[in-house]
Design a protein around this motif. Structure first.
Motif, PDB file in Angstrom:
ATOM      1  N   ILE A   1       0.849  -1.187   0.000  1.00  0.00           N
ATOM      2  CA  ILE A   1       0.000   0.000   0.000  1.00  0.00           C
ATOM      3  C   ILE A   1       0.881   1.231   0.000  1.00  0.00           C
ATOM      4  O   ILE A   1       1.462   1.601   1.011  1.00  0.00           O
ATOM      5  N   LEU A   2       0.986   1.851  -1.163  1.00  0.00           N
ATOM      6  CA  LEU A   2       1.830   3.029  -1.298  1.00  0.00           C
ATOM      7  C   LEU A   2       1.049   4.162  -1.952  1.00  0.00           C
ATOM      8  O   LEU A   2       0.207   3.922  -2.798  1.00  0.00           O
ATOM      9  N   SER A   3       1.343   5.362  -1.557  1.00  0.00           N
ATOM     10  CA  SER A   3       0.791   6.559  -2.192  1.00  0.00           C
ATOM     11  C   SER A   3      -0.732   6.524  -2.300  1.00  0.00           C
ATOM     12  O   SER A   3      -1.296   6.801  -3.352  1.00  0.00           O
ATOM     13  N   VAL A   4      -1.380   6.196  -1.181  1.00  0.00           N
ATOM     14  CA  VAL A   4      -2.842   6.157  -1.180  1.00  0.00           C
ATOM     15  C   VAL A   4      -3.397   7.570  -1.232  1.00  0.00           C
ATOM     16  O   VAL A   4      -2.958   8.443  -0.484  1.00  0.00           O
ATOM     17  N   VAL A   5      -4.349   7.778  -2.099  1.00  0.00           N
ATOM     18  CA  VAL A   5      -5.029   9.068  -2.224  1.00  0.00           C
ATOM     19  C   VAL A   5      -6.315   9.059  -1.407  1.00  0.00           C
ATOM     20  O   VAL A   5      -6.605  10.013  -0.681  1.00  0.00           O
ATOM     21  N   SER A   6      -7.070   7.985  -1.524  1.00  0.00           N
ATOM     22  CA  SER A   6      -8.335   7.920  -0.796  1.00  0.00           C
ATOM     23  C   SER A   6      -8.799   6.481  -0.683  1.00  0.00           C
ATOM     24  O   SER A   6      -8.340   5.600  -1.405  1.00  0.00           O
ATOM     25  N   MET A   7      -9.705   6.272   0.249  1.00  0.00           N
ATOM     26  CA  MET A   7     -10.436   5.010   0.379  1.00  0.00           C
ATOM     27  C   MET A   7     -11.895   5.348   0.530  1.00  0.00           C
ATOM     28  O   MET A   7     -12.245   6.441   0.999  1.00  0.00           O
ATOM     29  N   GLY A   8     -12.731   4.408   0.144  1.00  0.00           N
ATOM     30  CA  GLY A   8     -14.144   4.694   0.312  1.00  0.00           C
ATOM     31  C   GLY A   8     -15.019   3.598  -0.234  1.00  0.00           C
ATOM     32  O   GLY A   8     -14.575   2.457  -0.414  1.00  0.00           O
ATOM     33  N   TRP A   9     -16.258   3.967  -0.484  1.00  0.00           N
ATOM     34  CA  TRP A   9     -17.288   3.012  -0.887  1.00  0.00           C
ATOM     35  C   TRP A   9     -18.054   3.530  -2.097  1.00  0.00           C
ATOM     36  O   TRP A   9     -18.424   4.711  -2.150  1.00  0.00           O
ATOM     37  N   ASN A  10     -18.291   2.633  -3.013  1.00  0.00           N
ATOM     38  CA  ASN A  10     -19.239   2.842  -4.092  1.00  0.00           C
ATOM     39  C   ASN A  10     -20.282   1.736  -3.972  1.00  0.00           C
ATOM     40  O   ASN A  10     -20.045   0.745  -3.276  1.00  0.00           O
ATOM     41  N   ARG A  11     -21.393   1.908  -4.630  1.00  0.00           N
ATOM     42  CA  ARG A  11     -22.422   0.870  -4.590  1.00  0.00           C
ATOM     43  C   ARG A  11     -23.078   0.713  -5.952  1.00  0.00           C
ATOM     44  O   ARG A  11     -23.073   1.629  -6.764  1.00  0.00           O
ATOM     45  N   GLN A  12     -23.636  -0.470  -6.142  1.00  0.00           N
ATOM     46  CA  GLN A  12     -24.336  -0.757  -7.388  1.00  0.00           C
ATOM     47  C   GLN A  12     -25.619  -1.495  -7.072  1.00  0.00           C
ATOM     48  O   GLN A  12     -25.584  -2.617  -6.539  1.00  0.00           O
ATOM     49  N   ALA A  13     -26.729  -0.874  -7.404  1.00  0.00           N
ATOM     50  CA  ALA A  13     -28.039  -1.485  -7.225  1.00  0.00           C
ATOM     51  C   ALA A  13     -28.407  -2.239  -8.498  1.00  0.00           C
ATOM     52  O   ALA A  13     -27.882  -1.946  -9.579  1.00  0.00           O
ATOM     53  N   PRO A  14     -29.305  -3.203  -8.402  1.00  0.00           N
ATOM     54  CA  PRO A  14     -29.707  -3.962  -9.586  1.00  0.00           C
ATOM     55  C   PRO A  14     -30.195  -3.059 -10.704  1.00  0.00           C
ATOM     56  O   PRO A  14     -31.048  -2.188 -10.487  1.00  0.00           O
TER      57      PRO A  14
END
Length: 115
Positions: free
Chosen positions: A27-40
């Motif tokens: 894990i190098l040079s991380v800009v961001s972490m987060g969540w996306n989602r996909q509904a049917p």
């Protein structure tokens, strides 16, 4: 880089769930972490992300209900989801973005909001 997500499941409308995502590997040079989602039947959409400096961004549909936070020491990001609505039902994907522009994705965790 591997992303391990957990915490999905079934919740009633108005209920709460907490998602966790832990990153491992190189894990190098991380800009961001987060969540996306996909509904049917829908495209994947951003839910919430947190930058390494702590700045957060939320989809308008979750503002005031969801809170994203991170634990740098554990390479983990959390998504506290309150006042869940049926339209929050989706597969939630953890995301990690690095400085080179590469995005890493977790395997997805299903969140179902139903009475």
């Amino acid at each position: 880089v591997q992303l391990q997500a957990s915490g999905g499941g079934l919740a009633q409308p108005g209920g709460s769930l907490r998602l966790s995502c832990t990153a491992s590997g190189s894990i190098l040079s991380v800009v961001s972490m987060g969540w996306n989602r996909q509904a049917p039947g829908k495209e994947r959409e951003l839910v919430a992300h947190i930058a390494m400096g702590g700045r957060t961004i939320y989809a308008d549909s979750v503002k005031g209900r969801f809170t994203i936070s991170g634990d740098d020491a554990k390479n983990t990001v959390y998504l506290q989801m309150n006042n869940l609505k049926p339209e929050d039902t989706a597969v939630y994907y953890c995301n990690l973005a690095v400085l080179t522009g590469v995005n890493y994705w977790g395997q997805g965790t299903l969140v179902t909001v139903s009475s």
